[in-house]
Design a protein around this motif. Structure first.
Motif, PDB file in Angstrom:
ATOM      1  N   ALA A 191      43.023  49.954  29.852  1.00 40.59           N
ATOM      2  CA  ALA A 191      44.439  49.093  29.779  1.00 40.59           C
ATOM      3  C   ALA A 191      44.398  48.015  30.749  1.00 40.59           C
ATOM      4  CB  ALA A 191      45.720  49.942  29.796  1.00 40.59           C
ATOM      5  N   VAL A 192      45.112  46.990  30.462  1.00 39.92           N
ATOM      6  CA  VAL A 192      45.286  45.853  31.253  1.00 39.92           C
ATOM      7  C   VAL A 192      46.618  45.244  31.163  1.00 39.92           C
ATOM      8  CG1 VAL A 192      44.466  43.355  32.010  1.00 39.92           C
ATOM      9  CG2 VAL A 192      42.740  45.092  31.075  1.00 39.92           C
ATOM     10  N   ALA A 193      47.398  45.023  32.308  1.00 43.11           N
ATOM     11  CA  ALA A 193      48.786  44.527  32.131  1.00 43.11           C
ATOM     12  C   ALA A 193      48.900  43.356  33.056  1.00 43.11           C
ATOM     13  CB  ALA A 193      49.612  45.475  32.647  1.00 43.11           C
ATOM     14  N   ILE A 194      49.533  42.361  32.623  1.00 46.18           N
ATOM     15  CA  ILE A 194      49.496  40.901  33.386  1.00 46.18           C
ATOM     16  C   ILE A 194      50.885  40.262  32.821  1.00 46.18           C
ATOM     17  CG2 ILE A 194      48.748  38.755  33.737  1.00 46.18           C
ATOM     18  CD1 ILE A 194      45.890  39.368  32.688  1.00 46.18           C
ATOM     19  N   GLY A 195      51.662  40.235  34.025  1.00 49.10           N
ATOM     20  CA  GLY A 195      53.086  39.607  33.588  1.00 49.10           C
ATOM     21  C   GLY A 195      53.980  39.740  34.915  1.00 49.10           C
ATOM     22  N   PRO A 196      55.258  39.816  34.818  1.00 50.56           N
ATOM     23  CA  PRO A 196      56.069  40.218  36.062  1.00 50.56           C
ATOM     24  C   PRO A 196      55.583  41.470  36.856  1.00 50.56           C
ATOM     25  CG  PRO A 196      57.397  39.423  33.813  1.00 50.56           C
ATOM     26  CD  PRO A 196      56.206  39.673  33.366  1.00 50.56           C
ATOM     27  N   MET A 197      55.814  41.400  37.872  1.00 45.54           N
ATOM     28  CA  MET A 197      55.516  42.402  38.848  1.00 45.54           C
ATOM     29  C   MET A 197      56.184  44.085  38.366  1.00 45.54           C
ATOM     30  SD  MET A 197      53.364  42.935  41.273  1.00 45.54           S
ATOM     31  CE  MET A 197      52.969  41.241  42.047  1.00 45.54           C
ATOM     32  N   CYS A 232      49.504  36.240  49.852  1.00 50.12           N
ATOM     33  CA  CYS A 232      49.205  37.445  48.766  1.00 50.12           C
ATOM     34  C   CYS A 232      48.501  38.724  49.180  1.00 50.12           C
ATOM     35  CB  CYS A 232      48.161  36.523  47.838  1.00 50.12           C
ATOM     36  SG  CYS A 232      46.565  36.268  48.476  1.00 50.12           S
ATOM     37  N   ARG A 233      48.686  38.929  50.461  1.00 50.40           N
ATOM     38  CA  ARG A 233      48.489  40.225  51.022  1.00 50.40           C
ATOM     39  C   ARG A 233      49.243  41.414  50.183  1.00 50.40           C
ATOM     40  NH1 ARG A 233      49.765  37.919  55.780  1.00 50.40           N
ATOM     41  NH2 ARG A 233      51.535  39.269  56.151  1.00 50.40           N
ATOM     42  N   VAL A 234      48.403  42.256  50.097  1.00 48.21           N
ATOM     43  CA  VAL A 234      48.700  43.431  49.360  1.00 48.21           C
ATOM     44  C   VAL A 234      47.910  44.689  49.711  1.00 48.21           C
ATOM     45  CG1 VAL A 234      47.501  43.131  47.176  1.00 48.21           C
ATOM     46  CG2 VAL A 234      49.338  44.247  46.811  1.00 48.21           C
ATOM     47  N   THR A 235      48.759  45.897  49.506  1.00 49.06           N
ATOM     48  CA  THR A 235      48.089  47.267  49.910  1.00 49.06           C
ATOM     49  C   THR A 235      47.635  48.038  48.559  1.00 49.06           C
ATOM     50  OG1 THR A 235      49.647  47.566  51.834  1.00 49.06           O
ATOM     51  CG2 THR A 235      48.450  49.388  51.012  1.00 49.06           C
ATOM     52  N   VAL A 236      46.238  47.992  48.491  1.00 47.07           N
ATOM     53  CA  VAL A 236      45.603  48.874  47.537  1.00 47.07           C
ATOM     54  C   VAL A 236      44.871  49.886  48.056  1.00 47.07           C
ATOM     55  CG1 VAL A 236      43.858  48.276  45.701  1.00 47.07           C
ATOM     56  CG2 VAL A 236      45.311  46.298  46.384  1.00 47.07           C
ATOM     57  N   ALA A 237      45.100  51.060  47.556  1.00 48.07           N
ATOM     58  CA  ALA A 237      44.809  52.302  48.058  1.00 48.07           C
ATOM     59  C   ALA A 237      44.840  52.361  49.508  1.00 48.07           C
ATOM     60  CB  ALA A 237      43.147  52.342  47.536  1.00 48.07           C
ATOM     61  N   LYS A 254      46.464  52.019  42.239  1.00 57.95           N
ATOM     62  CA  LYS A 254      46.442  52.096  43.830  1.00 57.95           C
ATOM     63  C   LYS A 254      46.988  50.963  44.240  1.00 57.95           C
ATOM     64  CE  LYS A 254      41.620  54.101  43.260  1.00 57.95           C
ATOM     65  NZ  LYS A 254      40.326  53.689  43.603  1.00 57.95           N
ATOM     66  N   VAL A 255      47.923  50.217  43.509  1.00 57.37           N
ATOM     67  CA  VAL A 255      48.573  49.026  44.046  1.00 57.37           C
ATOM     68  C   VAL A 255      50.018  49.468  44.488  1.00 57.37           C
ATOM     69  CG1 VAL A 255      49.710  46.753  43.447  1.00 57.37           C
ATOM     70  CG2 VAL A 255      47.471  47.324  42.647  1.00 57.37           C
ATOM     71  N   ASP A 256      50.295  49.322  45.983  1.00 57.08           N
ATOM     72  CA  ASP A 256      51.798  49.422  46.274  1.00 57.08           C
ATOM     73  C   ASP A 256      52.726  48.262  45.564  1.00 57.08           C
ATOM     74  OD1 ASP A 256      54.267  49.388  47.598  1.00 57.08           O
ATOM     75  OD2 ASP A 256      53.350  50.232  49.384  1.00 57.08           O
ATOM     76  N   PHE A 257      53.272  48.370  44.356  1.00 56.70           N
ATOM     77  CA  PHE A 257      54.165  47.644  43.775  1.00 56.70           C
ATOM     78  C   PHE A 257      55.426  47.263  44.363  1.00 56.70           C
ATOM     79  CE2 PHE A 257      51.527  48.893  40.091  1.00 56.70           C
ATOM     80  CZ  PHE A 257      51.118  47.638  39.684  1.00 56.70           C
ATOM     81  N   ARG A 262      58.339  42.759  47.199  1.00 58.77           N
ATOM     82  CA  ARG A 262      59.005  42.447  48.249  1.00 58.77           C
ATOM     83  C   ARG A 262      58.507  40.947  48.737  1.00 58.77           C
ATOM     84  NH1 ARG A 262      59.154  47.836  49.837  1.00 58.77           N
ATOM     85  NH2 ARG A 262      57.419  47.511  51.369  1.00 58.77           N
ATOM     86  N   ARG A 263      57.294  41.042  48.836  1.00 60.54           N
ATOM     87  CA  ARG A 263      56.654  39.889  49.100  1.00 60.54           C
ATOM     88  C   ARG A 263      56.594  38.410  48.402  1.00 60.54           C
ATOM     89  NH1 ARG A 263      52.821  38.836  52.634  1.00 60.54           N
ATOM     90  NH2 ARG A 263      52.613  41.024  53.426  1.00 60.54           N
ATOM     91  N   GLN A 264      57.244  38.636  47.152  1.00 60.66           N
ATOM     92  CA  GLN A 264      57.394  37.826  46.213  1.00 60.66           C
ATOM     93  C   GLN A 264      58.861  36.924  46.626  1.00 60.66           C
ATOM     94  OE1 GLN A 264      57.336  39.839  42.368  1.00 60.66           O
ATOM     95  NE2 GLN A 264      55.777  38.101  41.721  1.00 60.66           N
ATOM     96  N   THR A 265      59.496  37.568  47.531  1.00 57.45           N
ATOM     97  CA  THR A 265      60.719  36.916  47.867  1.00 57.45           C
ATOM     98  C   THR A 265      60.794  36.242  49.020  1.00 57.45           C
ATOM     99  OG1 THR A 265      61.612  38.887  49.036  1.00 57.45           O
ATOM    100  CG2 THR A 265      62.055  38.805  46.586  1.00 57.45           C
ATOM    101  N   LEU A 266      59.485  36.354  49.815  1.00 59.89           N
ATOM    102  CA  LEU A 266      59.451  35.841  51.108  1.00 59.89           C
ATOM    103  C   LEU A 266      59.894  34.276  51.119  1.00 59.89           C
ATOM    104  CD1 LEU A 266      56.120  37.526  52.690  1.00 59.89           C
ATOM    105  CD2 LEU A 266      58.716  37.990  53.280  1.00 59.89           C
TER     106      LEU A 266
END
Length: 283
Positions: A191-197, A232-237, A254-257, A262-266
């Motif tokens: 599955a692949v999902a692309i769109g709003p977080m 665009c730092r993000v925590t993965v696994a 594995k993504v910390d959504f 939170r990062r999107q609002t910076l």
């Protein structure tokens, strides 16, 4: 200079453009993105490649007007030229490296939310050209915000539409369609999902534990596209990754959504200020 060959307004906020860029088109692959600069002193805007034509030397970009720079891009017309278009950047979709036997044995489910239908399209188009079975869910707030319906229907096995208000397709969220398809016994390997977080987060949770590989695109986090700004730092696994250089696609499980949202609002205050100046003619 990169000339706009064709412009199509998909809805009041979203514009599709074919841009003359032969070298970029020759190297482009599904999952990658470009950096676009509308004018000499303009902001660098990362935009996912939503189609490309190697023979005609064209790349297609889809822009949603959400701030000063994207409004400027959307206001440009056929014949106008971008100052810079750089790319292709980012890693191509993982399945681009799969051999024929693995592709033929796989069935895909794509989940596109809003503008996410644009970057989903080239991936589905590629898999369709390889004979892979693909189902697609497109979700939007209402019928007016749906994009790529006809294009997607032409390259997938089954297309499912849902809207928040029920003005097109099923009423409800993409997760409702996911749950229904699984309850009906539909089998998917990937599955692949692309769109709003938030959509990607809940789509991932709907598929967790179902034995389906899950990929999400974190392209909405990107700013400069090189990893140098760190936006665009993000925590993965449990590890720090950069969406623009390590992605933009990652294992959704594995993504910390929550961190990503939170990062999107910076930079929200700066975006509001820049958009205000643009609207009153000072930017």
């Amino acid at each position: 200079m990169y000339r706009i060959v064709k412009k199509r307004v998909l809805n009041p906020l979203v514009t599709l453009m074919d841009v003359e860029a032969p070298r970029l088109a020759a190297a482009a692959a599904p999952g990658q993105f470009l950096i676009v600069r509308a004018r000499e002193q303009g902001e660098r805007i990362p935009l996912t490649i939503c189609d490309f034509d190697k023979d005609k030397g064209l790349v297609t970009i889809c822009t949603q007007a959400v701030g000063a720079s994207t409004r400027l891009i959307c206001s440009m017309e056929e014949g106008d030229c971008f100052t810079d278009v750089v790319g292709p950047l980012g890693r191509p979709s993982e399945f681009m490296d799969w051999d024929d036997s693995l592709l033929e044995a796989s069935r895909f489910l794509f989940i596109a939310g809003g503008l996410g239908a644009a970057p989903v399209y080239p991936q589905v188009k590629y898999l369709h050209s390889r004979g892979v079975k693909v189902d697609v869910i497109i979700g939007a707030k209402n019928a007016d915000m749906l994009i790529f319906r006809e294009e997607m229907a032409a390259v997938c096995d089954n297309l499912y539409i849902c809207t928040d208000d029920g003005s097109a397709g099923e009423k409800g969220m993409v997760t409702g369609v996911i749950n229904r398809l699984l309850a009906e016994g539909r089998h998917y390997d990937n599955a692949v999902a692309i769109g709003p977080m938030i959509m990607m987060k809940f789509a991932t949770e709907a598929l967790r534990g179902k034995g389906i590989l899950m990929t999400v695109s974190l392209n909405t986090l990107m700013v400069d596209g090189t990893g140098m700004c760190g936006a665009c730092r993000v925590t993965v696994a449990g590890q720090t990754k950069f969406a623009c250089v390590d992605g933009p696609e990652f294992d959704g499980y594995k993504v910390d959504f929550d961190e990503a949202m939170r990062r999107q609002t910076l930079y929200r205050d700066q975006e509001i200020e820049a958009d205000h100046k643009c609207r009153i003619g000072r930017g």
